[in-house]
Every structure is written in C-alpha cells, then in structure tokens.
Design an enzyme around this catalytic site. Structure first.
Site, short mmCIF file in Angstrom:
data_model
loop_
_atom_site.label_atom_id
_atom_site.label_comp_id
_atom_site.label_asym_id
_atom_site.label_seq_id
_atom_site.Cartn_x
_atom_site.Cartn_y
_atom_site.Cartn_z
N HIS A 96 3.48 4.70 4.96
CA HIS A 96 2.87 4.95 6.54
C HIS A 96 3.09 3.62 7.14
CE1 HIS A 96 1.29 8.73 5.96
NE2 HIS A 96 0.07 8.22 5.20
N CYS A 157 4.30 6.96 -6.56
CA CYS A 157 3.82 5.74 -7.09
C CYS A 157 3.07 6.18 -8.26
CB CYS A 157 2.56 5.21 -6.09
SG CYS A 157 1.75 3.88 -6.82
N HIS A 185 -4.01 15.03 4.23
CA HIS A 185 -3.25 13.82 3.75
C HIS A 185 -2.36 14.36 2.56
CE1 HIS A 185 -2.14 9.89 2.02
NE2 HIS A 185 -2.87 9.48 3.02
N GLU A 187 -0.98 12.94 -0.06
CA GLU A 187 -1.41 12.70 -1.46
C GLU A 187 -2.17 13.62 -1.91
OE1 GLU A 187 -3.49 9.52 -4.20
OE2 GLU A 187 -2.57 8.51 -2.24
N THR A 250 -5.87 7.95 -3.92
CA THR A 250 -5.62 6.51 -4.48
C THR A 250 -6.07 5.41 -3.39
OG1 THR A 250 -3.26 6.39 -3.98
CG2 THR A 250 -4.33 6.97 -6.31
N SER A 318 -4.19 5.55 5.30
CA SER A 318 -5.66 5.59 5.03
C SER A 318 -6.25 4.18 4.22
CB SER A 318 -5.81 6.38 3.66
OG SER A 318 -7.14 6.96 3.25
N ASN A 319 -5.39 3.64 3.56
CA ASN A 319 -5.90 2.38 2.79
C ASN A 319 -6.20 1.30 4.00
OD1 ASN A 319 -3.65 0.32 2.51
ND2 ASN A 319 -2.79 1.84 2.58
N SER A 379 1.28 -0.77 3.08
CA SER A 379 2.53 -0.28 3.64
C SER A 379 3.31 -1.18 4.51
CB SER A 379 2.57 0.96 4.23
OG SER A 379 2.09 2.14 3.21
#
Length: 397
Positions: A96, A157, A185, A187, A250, A318-319, A379
């Site tokens: 991202h 990952c 999402h 993932e 994650t 998201s992170n 990212s």
C-alpha cells in the site's frame, strides 16, 4: 475444496516461484537508489532526532519498510529482470504505497483491472507471469491462475502465510475462525479463503456483539444481517459459535487483537466452564512482529513532548491507520499523508483525518519552536520519509 492439498500441489509446480531468481545484486542496487535515504540514516545515528532552525524532528525508533514488504518489492523487481519480454501482471497493489506501485507500472507491470469490486482476469493469458502481492491472494485466484497456465510469483509475506496455517488448523479441528480484520481488505479475503467456517470482526464492539450472542442468544436474522459480508457461506451463529479459534489480519492493532482473543476466551470459559475451554477455544499468536514493533515505537513516540505528528503511508494501509489511531488516542494533532506532494505551499497540508475523507489544513505548522513526531507504515520507503522531513524544514525556513 481441500485448500491445503491444492497449496501443496501448486508449490510443487514448475510454474510456481517463491524464492526469487538470482538477481539480488542488480535489484539491491536499484532499490537502494529508489528507496534508501542518507538523511534518514543520519537521523537513526543521531538518536532519531534532527533539528534545523526552529523545527525538531523526532522519528519513531521503528518505522517504514518491514522485511516482508522489502522482500515482496525486491521479488517484483527480480521478476521483471528475469522475464524481460513476458507480460507481467500483479493481482493487487504489491504494497500500500502509491510511489512503489507507480514505479512497477513504469516497469510495465500490469495491474489486474477491477470492475464493481470484481477483478477481471480475462486480460491474463496462458504463459503470462502473475505476481501475488505481499498481502497474498485468495485460493480461488491462485487456482484460476494455475488453471490458465500462468507463471506464478508468490511474494506473500510469511507472517500472512502463518495466519493461513492457523485457520487451516481451525478447519481441521472444526473450529470457527474468528478473524480480526476488515472483510474487504485483500489480506483478510485471502485468509478467509483458506478457512472453513469463519466470522470476521472489525473491532472490539463487533466481537462483544458476537460474545453476547454466544452467552445470551439473540436475534439470529439481525446477527446474519450485521455480518452478511463478513462470514462464511451458510454461517449459523447458533451452530457455528460453539467452538472458535482466533486469527487476525496481520496489520491490525495488536492490543485490540489481544483484547478480542481474551474476550472470546472468557466467553467460552463462562459458557462451558474452565475444564472444557480447550474443546471450545483455540488461540495462536498471529500478530506480525513488524506491525507490533512499529506500534510499540509509536507508543514510545507519543510519550515525548510533541506539537504534532506526521504519519506517512498509503491511505488504504491498515497498519498506517492504526499508527494514526495511537496519536488520536493521545490527543496529539496528527496528519496522515501518503506522499511528499501532500505538503503544499503556504503552510498547508493535504491529509486524511482518521476515518474521514482527505482534506486540506491551513497553517498546520505552528509558529515558533516546534517538535514534530514522524512515523511511517510498513509500506513506506525511507526516501519518501526523507522528502517529507525536508518539506517540513522548508515550510519553516
């Protein structure tokens, strides 16, 4: 579908690649030029602090590219080196980050088009090379590409793969996977495709709703409506919430994932008794180390005396969003931006407030001496952080 057997067969295929192609030296040189930064290295060596004029930058002690992201981008670069003339596609953004994805487009890597939230794989022909991004791809997508006779380059990952193994264990034991994540999402879409029966909860409030249903029952139709896009086909809360296992996207907030796990554990203990807990609840640690490190570093940064915080990363990351949440919880003014271009002339910034559309803030840098906290999602390359730090200094010069 036996997802484990399919995955095993795919990985044994000559068309499947997961270990790169031996072009590390050339790729490392390209990536260092594109993404590394001497200024950021200087900041690291100077106790993550740099002052110019009346601006002090305080950098989080863990930020930016994680190992999994760097590996995925390097593999994408290697793929172009190894297949110089073949058509190359990627099933989603590699990571991202708009700059990184634009660079792949410049390398003539095509992105699978999306129409009305559905990917159009008709553009892919037999013999084409298809990259699976760091977030992974669903079993159905992998099967389709395998059936087409594509060469598959899997950059998923390993932390994401670890979650897939966890939901496979749930499925084998006939537990419902409770997945902490965002149902749209990529993932979480991929993870749920490996699960048997599953329920996706976005946050602690949704988890509490499910736990209340386990303990007290409730309106089944209301439950199914609430989770209509976040559960497996044919999901029945009266049948499928008697034994559960915890998994997560994650990049979710570590503390919330842990709270959700504890909530379901206590709920099952209350419902069935401590002696029966193992029959009704399973939990494995699937929180990504890099995500945890960045969140812990952000928690350290917000304890510093700061005037404001700049959080750098894709708006759909998201992170990165969870890093901003930490600033918001501490009532520190925060500005989430995805590129250096978001810092505009005349002390303006184009940024995304938490859970709101992008907007322009005027006079965002206060007058006089200021301390600016800076962090970035997994990212975001160091080069982008450098350019943003330089733009902040320039605004106050």
């Amino acid at each position: 579908m036996d997802t484990k057997a399919f995955s095993r067969r795919l990985k044994q295929s000559d068309n499947y690649h997961r270990r790169g192609f031996g072009h590390q030296e050339e790729v490392t040189e390209l990536m260092n030029a594109a993404y590394q930064s001497q200024l950021i290295q200087q900041l690291r060596e100077n106790n993550y602090t740099l002052t110019q004029g009346n601006v002090t930058i305080r950098l989080a002690e863990s930020f930016g590219f994680c190992w999994g992201v760097e590996r995925a981008v390097a593999m994408a670069y290697e793929t172009r080196e190894h297949f110089p003339t073949e058509r190359i596609w990627i099933t989603n953004e590699i990571i991202h980050n708009p700059g990184v994805n634009d660079r792949l487009r410049q390398m003539d890597v095509g992105f699978i088009p999306v129409e009305q939230e559905q990917k159009d794989f008709s553009v892919v022909d037999s013999g084409d090379v298809v990259i699976l991004p760091a977030f992974g791809a669903s079993v159905q997508e992998m099967q389709l590409l395998n059936d087409k006779g594509c060469k598959i380059v899997d950059t998923t990952c390993p932390w994401v793969s670890k979650v897939w193994n966890t939901v496979e264990k749930h499925k084998k034991k006939q537990y419902t996977s409770i997945i902490h994540g965002k149902y749209k999402h990529e993932e979480t879409v991929a993870t749920s495709s490996f699960a048997g029966t599953y329920l996706i909860v976005l946050n602690l409030a949704e988890a509490q709703y499910a736990c209340d249903y386990i303990l007290q029952g409730g309106d089944r139709d209301e439950f199914l409506e609430k989770f209509s896009r976040a559960c497996s086909q044919g999901f029945d809360p009266d049948r499928d919430l008697t034994a559960v296992g915890i998994a997560n996207q994650t990049t979710m907030l570590k503390s919330e994932t842990e709270q959700i796990g504890k909530l379901f554990e206590h709920t099952m203990m209350k419902k069935y008794g401590p002696d029966k807990l193992q029959e009704h609840f399973h939990s494995f640690n699937t929180i990504c180390d890099a995500t945890q490190e960045r969140q812990d570093a952000m928690l350290g940064l917000v304890e510093e005396p700061l005037d404001l915080i700049v959080v750098i990363g894709g708006f759909n990351s998201s992170n990165t969003t969870h890093l901003q949440e930490i600033a918001v919880e501490k009532n520190i003014p925060s500005y989430h931006i995805d590129s250096p271009e978001r810092i505009l002339p005349n002390n303006r910034i184009e940024h995304k407030p938490l859970h709101n559309p992008v907007e322009i803030a005027e006079n965002w840098l206060p007058e006089g001496q200021i301390v600016v906290g800076v962090t970035s999602g997994a990212s975001t390359p160091d080069k982008a952080v450098e350019e943003i730090v330089q733009n902040i200094f320039a605004q106050k010069s």
